[in-house]
Scaffold this active site. Structure first.
Site, PDB file in Angstrom:
ATOM      1  N   ARG A 120       0.894  -1.089   0.028  1.00 24.47           N
ATOM      2  CA  ARG A 120       0.074  -0.096   0.055  1.00 24.47           C
ATOM      3  C   ARG A 120       0.982   1.294   0.018  1.00 24.47           C
ATOM      4  O   ARG A 120       1.949   1.342   0.791  1.00 24.47           O
ATOM      5  CB  ARG A 120      -0.945   0.261   1.362  1.00 24.47           C
ATOM      6  CG  ARG A 120      -2.036   1.154   1.151  1.00 24.47           C
ATOM      7  CD  ARG A 120      -2.750   0.974   2.462  1.00 24.47           C
ATOM      8  NE  ARG A 120      -3.886   1.602   2.515  1.00 24.47           N
ATOM      9  CZ  ARG A 120      -4.691   1.996   3.511  1.00 24.47           C
ATOM     10  NH1 ARG A 120      -4.239   2.029   4.701  1.00 24.47           N
ATOM     11  NH2 ARG A 120      -5.790   2.574   3.366  1.00 24.47           N
ATOM     12  N   ASP A 245     -14.091  -1.950   5.998  1.00 18.47           N
ATOM     13  CA  ASP A 245     -12.883  -1.263   6.570  1.00 18.47           C
ATOM     14  C   ASP A 245     -12.911  -1.183   8.091  1.00 18.47           C
ATOM     15  O   ASP A 245     -12.377  -0.515   8.855  1.00 18.47           O
ATOM     16  CB  ASP A 245     -13.311   0.156   6.285  1.00 18.47           C
ATOM     17  CG  ASP A 245     -12.330   1.165   6.881  1.00 18.47           C
ATOM     18  OD1 ASP A 245     -10.927   0.779   6.690  1.00 18.47           O
ATOM     19  OD2 ASP A 245     -12.694   2.308   7.397  1.00 18.47           O
TER      20      ASP A 245
HETATM   21  C1  0GY Z   1      -8.617   3.206   6.306  1.00 21.96           C
HETATM   22  C2  0GY Z   1      -8.599   4.713   6.577  1.00 21.96           C
HETATM   23  C3  0GY Z   1      -7.978   5.226   7.410  1.00 21.96           C
HETATM   24  C4  0GY Z   1      -6.651   5.050   7.956  1.00 21.96           C
HETATM   25  C5  0GY Z   1      -5.787   4.097   7.459  1.00 21.96           C
HETATM   26  O1  0GY Z   1      -3.754   3.239   7.596  1.00 21.96           O
HETATM   27  C6  0GY Z   1      -4.305   3.749   8.134  1.00 21.96           C
HETATM   28  O2  0GY Z   1      -4.080   4.235   9.000  1.00 21.96           O
HETATM   29  O3  0GY Z   1      -6.043   3.495   5.990  1.00 21.96           O
HETATM   30  C7  0GY Z   1      -8.318   6.702   7.517  1.00 21.96           C
HETATM   31  O4  0GY Z   1      -7.975   7.337   8.718  1.00 21.96           O
HETATM   32  O5  0GY Z   1      -8.943   7.321   6.626  1.00 21.96           O
HETATM   33  O6  0GY Z   1      -8.741   2.667   5.150  1.00 21.96           O
HETATM   34  O7  0GY Z   1      -8.551   2.594   7.099  1.00 21.96           O
END
Ligand code: 0GY
Length: 290
Positions: A120, A245
């Site tokens: 990612r 999510d």
């Molecule tokens: C998600 C979205 C969030 C966080 C993360 O890697 C992460 O901390 O992706 C967010 O805060 O929008 O996809 O979990």
């Protein structure tokens, strides 16, 4: 845990929607437990622990069969909690890691054997410090050799700047959460049309039609987000993925109920064929190679 952090829902509703056999939750996370898998020193938030057992319990409760677990920024580039969950799940999970450019081939191979199939690249400024594009391109070249792909997370205002970079990536590219559109602008707005054109013009670019809880202004049951996701599912039925999510890091407005989230699916994928592609065929092709 941060004082304003909202823990995941303690008792979500049972969805009315019945998922097809073999359905995949293609975007979810595991957090900690911190005593075994400490959070990264460079993290921008400290979540509530959300261990693998809870994730697998939710999977079964929602009537899903498999997970794609995505490394979240609170664990930085240490993928131990992710790999541990993958090893426990065996064939029932695949993973998306976040790696440093200094990672060794042997470390990549260990993750590959555990079920990691992608990396990612996160461009969301509130979550991570920025990484130079050349660094990402170097990682992209290395993971392409393993047959892995790339997941990208960015917000709509950054799309135009990122387009040349996204077009350079040598693998399948999955965009998280529809590129985070501003849903008050409407599906026909040039901003969302620009995102749609990105997929139109690049057959290797996919998207997750996930996270209505983050994009909504109206709140549950997320009617304001449905037209965006439905548009993408109908236009690109073979290049869309769906995920809960869970455990929904950084939610501020409300604690999402995964039963309500699953009940959005028949509104964005109104036929059995579209549901089969979204929940089974597409994730199985991309993450299980079948
Ligand atoms: C998600 C979205 C969030 C966080 C993360 O890697 C992460 O901390 O992706 C967010 O805060 O929008 O996809 O979990």
């Amino acid at each position: 845990m941060d004082p304003d952090y909202l823990p995941f829902h303690p008792n979500p509703a049972k969805p009315t929607f019945v998922a097809p056999v073999g359905a995949v939750d293609a975007h979810c996370h595991v957090f900690g437990p911190a005593k075994t898998f400490p959070y990264a020193p460079e993290r921008k938030y400290t979540p509530c622990d959300a261990p693998k057992e809870k994730l697998f319990e939710l999977r079964d409760y929602l009537g899903f069969e498999r997970n794609v677990i995505v490394q979240a920024s609170c664990h930085g580039r240490n993928n131990d909690a992710l790999v541990d969950a993958l090893v426990t799940a065996g064939e029932l999970a695949r993973g998306v890691a976040v790696v440093s450019p200094n990672i060794t081939d042997e470390e990549l191979n260990v993750m590959d054997r555990a079920g990691v199939r992608a990396v990612r690249f996160n461009f969301v400024k509130r979550l991570v410090d920025s990484t130079p594009k050349e660094v990402f391109l170097g990682i992209a070249e290395r993971i392409a050799k393993l047959g892995w792909h790339i997941v990208v997370y960015f917000e709509a205002p950054d799309l135009e700047d990122l387009k040349p970079f996204l077009k350079q990536l040598p693998t399948t590219v999955v965009v998280d959460h529809m590129g985070r559109p501003d849903v008050t602008k409407g599906v026909d707005h040039p901003d969302f049309q620009s995102f749609t054109s990105l997929l139109e013009e690049n057959q290797n670019i996919w998207t997750k039609v996930s996270c209505p809880e983050r994009l909504t202004v109206a709140g549950p049951p997320y009617k304001d987000v449905i037209p965006f996701a439905r548009h993408l599912v109908q236009r690109f039925p073979d290049r869309v993925l769906w995920g809960t999510d869970w455990p929904h890091p950084n939610m501020k407005s409300h604690v999402p109920d995964e039963g309500v989230l699953a009940d959005v699916i028949p509104h964005i994928a109104p036929t059995a064929e579209l549901q089969q592609a979204l929940l089974v065929d597409n994730p199985m092709r991309l993450y299980w190679g079948s």
